[in-house]
Write a protein that holds these residues in place. Structure first.
Motif, PDB file in Angstrom:
ATOM      1  N   ALA A   1     105.446  64.307  54.786  1.00 16.34           N
ATOM      2  CA  ALA A   1     105.624  62.858  53.999  1.00 16.34           C
ATOM      3  C   ALA A   1     106.508  62.065  55.111  1.00 16.34           C
ATOM      4  CB  ALA A   1     106.279  63.300  52.667  1.00 16.34           C
ATOM      5  N   GLU A   2     107.271  62.446  55.683  1.00 13.54           N
ATOM      6  CA  GLU A   2     108.348  61.846  56.364  1.00 13.54           C
ATOM      7  C   GLU A   2     107.642  60.975  57.553  1.00 13.54           C
ATOM      8  OE1 GLU A   2     110.937  64.278  59.283  1.00 13.54           O
ATOM      9  OE2 GLU A   2     110.773  65.400  57.392  1.00 13.54           O
TER      10      GLU A   2
ATOM     11  N   VAL B   1      98.525  64.101  52.260  1.00 11.29           N
ATOM     12  CA  VAL B   1      97.702  65.100  52.454  1.00 11.29           C
ATOM     13  C   VAL B   1      97.360  65.596  51.064  1.00 11.29           C
ATOM     14  CG1 VAL B   1      97.565  67.658  53.205  1.00 11.29           C
ATOM     15  CG2 VAL B   1      99.054  66.056  54.465  1.00 11.29           C
ATOM     16  N   ASN B   2      96.032  65.640  50.811  1.00  9.81           N
ATOM     17  CA  ASN B   2      95.411  66.117  49.393  1.00  9.81           C
ATOM     18  C   ASN B   2      94.225  67.098  49.515  1.00  9.81           C
ATOM     19  OD1 ASN B   2      97.031  63.934  47.714  1.00  9.81           O
ATOM     20  ND2 ASN B   2      96.313  62.800  49.481  1.00  9.81           N
ATOM     21  N   SER B   3      93.888  67.273  48.525  1.00  6.87           N
ATOM     22  CA  SER B   3      92.536  68.337  48.565  1.00  6.87           C
ATOM     23  C   SER B   3      91.514  67.678  47.412  1.00  6.87           C
ATOM     24  CB  SER B   3      92.947  70.006  48.320  1.00  6.87           C
ATOM     25  OG  SER B   3      93.587  69.813  47.175  1.00  6.87           O
ATOM     26  N   VAL B   4      90.453  67.994  47.573  1.00  6.95           N
ATOM     27  CA  VAL B   4      89.386  67.935  46.784  1.00  6.95           C
ATOM     28  C   VAL B   4      88.773  69.205  46.254  1.00  6.95           C
ATOM     29  CG1 VAL B   4      88.930  65.309  47.342  1.00  6.95           C
ATOM     30  CG2 VAL B   4      87.566  67.374  48.294  1.00  6.95           C
ATOM     31  N   HIS B   5      88.406  69.282  45.046  1.00  4.47           N
ATOM     32  CA  HIS B   5      87.884  70.676  44.154  1.00  4.47           C
ATOM     33  C   HIS B   5      86.621  70.284  43.436  1.00  4.47           C
ATOM     34  CE1 HIS B   5      91.626  72.605  45.108  1.00  4.47           C
ATOM     35  NE2 HIS B   5      92.013  71.478  45.228  1.00  4.47           N
ATOM     36  N   PRO B   6      85.495  70.207  44.418  1.00  2.76           N
ATOM     37  CA  PRO B   6      84.030  69.963  43.895  1.00  2.76           C
ATOM     38  C   PRO B   6      83.553  71.187  43.126  1.00  2.76           C
ATOM     39  CG  PRO B   6      84.110  69.413  46.155  1.00  2.76           C
ATOM     40  CD  PRO B   6      85.516  69.881  45.922  1.00  2.76           C
ATOM     41  N   GLY B   7      83.003  70.881  42.092  1.00  4.17           N
ATOM     42  CA  GLY B   7      81.914  71.987  41.299  1.00  4.17           C
ATOM     43  C   GLY B   7      80.780  72.393  42.351  1.00  4.17           C
ATOM     44  N   GLY B   8      79.620  72.416  41.609  1.00  3.64           N
ATOM     45  CA  GLY B   8      78.447  72.726  42.368  1.00  3.64           C
ATOM     46  C   GLY B   8      77.904  71.234  43.073  1.00  3.64           C
TER      47      GLY B   8
ATOM     48  N   GLY C   1      94.529  54.717  48.037  1.00  2.00           N
ATOM     49  CA  GLY C   1      95.363  55.953  47.645  1.00  2.00           C
ATOM     50  C   GLY C   1      96.562  56.188  48.452  1.00  2.00           C
ATOM     51  N   ARG C   2      96.998  55.043  48.863  1.00  2.00           N
ATOM     52  CA  ARG C   2      98.219  54.882  49.652  1.00  2.00           C
ATOM     53  C   ARG C   2      99.390  55.580  49.126  1.00  2.00           C
ATOM     54  NH1 ARG C   2      97.715  50.162  47.312  1.00  2.00           N
ATOM     55  NH2 ARG C   2      99.679  48.741  46.709  1.00  2.00           N
ATOM     56  N   HIS C   3      99.633  55.757  47.555  1.00  6.32           N
ATOM     57  CA  HIS C   3     100.892  56.442  46.977  1.00  6.32           C
ATOM     58  C   HIS C   3     100.476  57.963  46.701  1.00  6.32           C
ATOM     59  CE1 HIS C   3     102.717  52.542  46.827  1.00  6.32           C
ATOM     60  NE2 HIS C   3     101.836  52.326  46.280  1.00  6.32           N
ATOM     61  N   LEU C   4      99.376  58.317  47.152  1.00  4.90           N
ATOM     62  CA  LEU C   4      98.891  59.900  46.718  1.00  4.90           C
ATOM     63  C   LEU C   4      99.255  60.638  47.807  1.00  4.90           C
ATOM     64  CD1 LEU C   4      95.768  58.834  44.826  1.00  4.90           C
ATOM     65  CD2 LEU C   4      97.853  59.242  43.939  1.00  4.90           C
TER      66      LEU C   4
ATOM     67  N   LEU D   1      96.423  67.681  64.338  1.00  2.00           N
ATOM     68  CA  LEU D   1      98.036  67.006  64.042  1.00  2.00           C
ATOM     69  C   LEU D   1      98.469  66.261  65.022  1.00  2.00           C
ATOM     70  CD1 LEU D   1      99.668  66.499  61.760  1.00  2.00           C
ATOM     71  CD2 LEU D   1     101.030  68.741  62.073  1.00  2.00           C
ATOM     72  N   PRO D   2      98.499  67.013  66.247  1.00  4.38           N
ATOM     73  CA  PRO D   2      99.435  66.002  67.411  1.00  4.38           C
ATOM     74  C   PRO D   2      98.804  64.594  67.827  1.00  4.38           C
ATOM     75  CG  PRO D   2      99.065  68.354  67.802  1.00  4.38           C
ATOM     76  CD  PRO D   2      98.270  68.295  66.694  1.00  4.38           C
ATOM     77  N   ALA D   3      97.492  64.723  67.671  1.00 11.24           N
ATOM     78  CA  ALA D   3      96.908  63.201  67.864  1.00 11.24           C
ATOM     79  C   ALA D   3      97.112  62.127  66.637  1.00 11.24           C
ATOM     80  CB  ALA D   3      95.448  63.317  68.086  1.00 11.24           C
ATOM     81  N   VAL D   4      97.147  62.783  65.450  1.00  8.44           N
ATOM     82  CA  VAL D   4      97.572  62.000  64.242  1.00  8.44           C
ATOM     83  C   VAL D   4      99.132  61.372  64.681  1.00  8.44           C
ATOM     84  CG1 VAL D   4      97.738  61.537  61.860  1.00  8.44           C
ATOM     85  CG2 VAL D   4      95.973  62.926  62.857  1.00  8.44           C
ATOM     86  N   LEU D   5      99.704  62.285  64.896  1.00  3.52           N
ATOM     87  CA  LEU D   5     101.446  62.085  64.842  1.00  3.52           C
ATOM     88  C   LEU D   5     101.564  61.131  66.184  1.00  3.52           C
ATOM     89  CD1 LEU D   5     102.863  65.480  64.454  1.00  3.52           C
ATOM     90  CD2 LEU D   5     102.923  63.459  63.003  1.00  3.52           C
ATOM     91  N   ASN D   6     100.718  61.263  67.220  1.00  9.64           N
ATOM     92  CA  ASN D   6     100.969  60.451  68.598  1.00  9.64           C
ATOM     93  C   ASN D   6     100.751  58.976  68.134  1.00  9.64           C
ATOM     94  OD1 ASN D   6     101.310  60.446  71.448  1.00  9.64           O
ATOM     95  ND2 ASN D   6      99.261  59.579  71.504  1.00  9.64           N
ATOM     96  N   GLN D   7      99.743  58.643  67.498  1.00  6.31           N
ATOM     97  CA  GLN D   7      99.407  57.324  67.046  1.00  6.31           C
ATOM     98  C   GLN D   7     100.612  56.731  66.300  1.00  6.31           C
ATOM     99  OE1 GLN D   7      98.565  55.993  64.162  1.00  6.31           O
ATOM    100  NE2 GLN D   7      97.714  57.746  63.153  1.00  6.31           N
ATOM    101  N   GLY D   8     101.212  57.370  65.582  1.00  2.00           N
ATOM    102  CA  GLY D   8     102.559  56.803  64.794  1.00  2.00           C
ATOM    103  C   GLY D   8     102.338  55.783  63.757  1.00  2.00           C
ATOM    104  N   GLU D   9     101.123  55.827  63.276  1.00  2.00           N
ATOM    105  CA  GLU D   9     101.193  54.948  61.964  1.00  2.00           C
ATOM    106  C   GLU D   9     100.842  55.685  60.918  1.00  2.00           C
ATOM    107  OE1 GLU D   9      98.186  52.164  63.141  1.00  2.00           O
ATOM    108  OE2 GLU D   9      99.084  51.428  64.921  1.00  2.00           O
ATOM    109  N   GLY D  10     101.165  56.835  60.531  1.00  2.00           N
ATOM    110  CA  GLY D  10     100.947  57.587  59.509  1.00  2.00           C
ATOM    111  C   GLY D  10      99.370  57.956  59.477  1.00  2.00           C
ATOM    112  N   GLY D  11      98.832  58.371  58.380  1.00  2.37           N
ATOM    113  CA  GLY D  11      97.332  59.073  58.373  1.00  2.37           C
ATOM    114  C   GLY D  11      97.279  59.679  57.268  1.00  2.37           C
ATOM    115  N   ALA D  12      96.083  60.184  56.997  1.00  2.00           N
ATOM    116  CA  ALA D  12      95.652  60.971  55.798  1.00  2.00           C
ATOM    117  C   ALA D  12      94.830  62.270  56.132  1.00  2.00           C
ATOM    118  CB  ALA D  12      94.863  60.274  54.846  1.00  2.00           C
ATOM    119  N   ILE D  13      95.167  63.126  55.673  1.00  3.32           N
ATOM    120  CA  ILE D  13      94.481  64.622  55.708  1.00  3.32           C
ATOM    121  C   ILE D  13      93.806  65.028  54.426  1.00  3.32           C
ATOM    122  CG2 ILE D  13      94.566  67.098  56.179  1.00  3.32           C
ATOM    123  CD1 ILE D  13      96.997  66.239  58.008  1.00  3.32           C
TER     124      ILE D  13
END
Length: 277
Positions: free
Chosen positions: A196-197, A202-209, A260-263, A139-151
């Protein structure tokens, strides 16, 4: 033609094979450089063979074939300081960090090991604490580049329902897997709300097999053979072939990309209707 992730960097845990390797190669094809880690050792409570250093080297080879750079190291997601070191090494070489894919996980619900209490402990340590450590280290590295991101966190259909459905299918490993995969939804919502600010989604994926060595192996085959009700409970509602890792990758690319920019705060079932049963 430049990909949608040109100039970006992604950090992926559990990248030696299966879903993690698929994510690494696809993000590289989309223009991203890659920071990758994997344990590349066996955990005693896991009945199937875990990835090797050779597996991680093959991920490196496949990423480099796309023309992108990759920093890949052996590391245990249960070791927070080591994960921080891997991130630091990768950012020092690649210059930034935009995406975090907390993908590493184990399924200690097969084999006789599943009946030992350590199977529960290991599942929680890798699948829950390891996810949290991965995100906190990056997280510190994502915050440091200052352009948002996704997890994106890789959970499971077991984030919504138990993998054991009868008394006979109960085990410490099944309990730990189910509990950890439920719990990372809470981790996801914690970060989605809090970040968010900072324009970090941040989202999660939930695969089956998914057709990876974690599911397709002798130990799992014996479990399903001995307990057919366990296998029946894991069948999706849709009549489709087993899910390919690339199909999970498609969802993660969607979460991280422009589409996915609004998710954020989404727990996405990717299970062929398994959780409808």
């Amino acid at each position: 033609m430049a990909g949608q992730f040109e100039g970006k960097v992604v950090f992926i845990s559990g990248a030696a094979r299966g879903q993690g390797r698929s994510h690494a190669v696809r993000f590289a094809e989309e223009g991203a450089d890659v920071i990758a880690l994997d344990l590349c050792e066996q955990i005693d409570s896991v009945a199937y063979p875990m990835p090797s250093r050779e597996d991680l080297d093959e991920t490196v080879n496949l990423v480099e074939k796309t023309g992108r750079r990759i920093v890949a190291e052996q590391a245990d997601v249960r070791d927070f300081e080591r994960v921080r070191e891997v991130v630091a090494n990768g950012v020092a070489e690649l210059g930034r960090l935009d995406f975090v894919l907390a993908n590493a996980g184990i399924f200690p619900a097969a084999g006789t090991q599943r009946l030992d209490i350590t199977a529960f402990v290991d599942a929680v340590d890798v699948n829950l604490k390891g996810v949290y450590f991965t995100i906190e280290a990056a997280l510190p590295a994502v915050l440091n580049q200052g352009e948002g991101g996704a997890i994106v966190i890789t959970s499971s259909a077991a984030g919504f329902k138990s993998v054991s459905t009868t008394f006979d299918t109960m085990s410490h490993g099944a309990a730990g897997y189910t509990a950890s995969k439920h719990a990372v939804i809470g981790v996801m919502r914690h970060y989605a709300t809090s970040l968010a600010e900072k324009n970090i989604r941040v989202n999660s994926v939930h695969p089956g097999g998914v057709a990876t060595p974690m599911i397709i192996n002798e130990a799992m085959g014996r479990l399903v053979g001995d307990q057919p009700e366990f296998g029946d409970a894991q069948q999706p509602k849709l009549s489709m072939p087993p899910m390919d890792p690339a199909e999970v990758t498609d969802a993660i690319v969607y979460f991280c990309g422009h589409s996915g920019r609004h998710l954020t705060g989404v727990a996405l079932p990717l299970d062929g209707g398994l959780t409808l049963k």
